[in-house]
Write an enzyme that holds these catalytic residues in place. Sequence first.
Site, PDB file in Angstrom:
ATOM      1  NE  ARG A 134     -30.490 -70.284 -14.585  1.00 34.06           N
ATOM      2  CZ  ARG A 134     -30.522 -69.783 -13.350  1.00 34.06           C
ATOM      3  NH1 ARG A 134     -30.250 -70.591 -12.321  1.00 34.06           N
ATOM      4  NH2 ARG A 134     -30.813 -68.516 -13.146  1.00 34.06           N
ATOM      5  CG  ASP A 189     -49.364-100.842 -16.381  1.00 35.64           C
ATOM      6  OD1 ASP A 189     -50.096-101.688 -15.823  1.00 35.64           O
ATOM      7  OD2 ASP A 189     -48.127-100.909 -16.361  1.00 35.64           O
ATOM      8  N   GLY A 190     -52.287 -98.181 -18.889  1.00 30.24           N
ATOM      9  CA  GLY A 190     -52.980 -96.946 -19.229  1.00 30.24           C
ATOM     10  C   GLY A 190     -54.452 -97.005 -18.874  1.00 30.24           C
TER      11      GLY A 190
END
Length: 268
Positions: free
Chosen positions: A148, A45-46
Amino acid sequence: MKFAIVANDLPKSQNVKRNLEKKLLECHMVEDEKHPEIVITIGGDGTLLSAFHKYQDQLESIRFVGVHTGHLGFYTDWREDEIDDLVVSLQSDNGQSISYPLLEVQVKYANEPHMKKYIALNEAALKKIGTTLVTDVYIGGEFFESFRGDGLCVSTPTGSTAYNKSLGGAVVHPNLEVMQVAEIGSINNRVFRTVSAPMIIAPRDWVTLYPDHGTDFVLTIDALTKSGCKIEKIMFKIAKQRIYFAKYRHQHFWRRVQDAFIGDANGV
């Protein structure tokens, strides 16, 4: 047919690339790395993500095919020992395809006059180095919350199976043209509150972040990382562009999910 092959640097992948290239040229197909009609990726996939970003300005005229040479990839349909079958499918190609939604990311950096535009196949995430990320979140132009925490991840439907899933986000079928916002280590106490749950956002709505001032932000867009930059605003929306895969034997989405995370029905 004009084709290009993108392979990772592993010896196995390079051998498959040379073999496939030879077979395609023998079938009188034309290798064209600049303007291909079909891009074949060899690796995982990379590798497909790298090819996607390499050709992201030509998405309307390109279809992708993925060959995996290691573990089964989510975007890769073919194994290295099926090259001959792939060549036959390419020879009988009639333009069939399946497409998935993409994510548009627009970023306003301080001291730059214009928004910078990016496209993501999987996701984009905003974090802060060493300190809490504080950012106002707007959805569809309306204020939603002051966040936050460690960061926020915005994913596409196919990207919902990647980083988003590890954050507790839902797996979303790509027929739904939506994006998902998942929190990364949010702070919730008597003073600070977030929705504290993944959110599925309608395709027409922008999600806009106004982070507190600082220069220690880390913005990731798929494999691209932008760090140490001062960001005034980030906007996310489902992109007008889509990614197209050649539909020779493209697996059903839920079968892909099963193969990737569960295994076969017998638990093997």
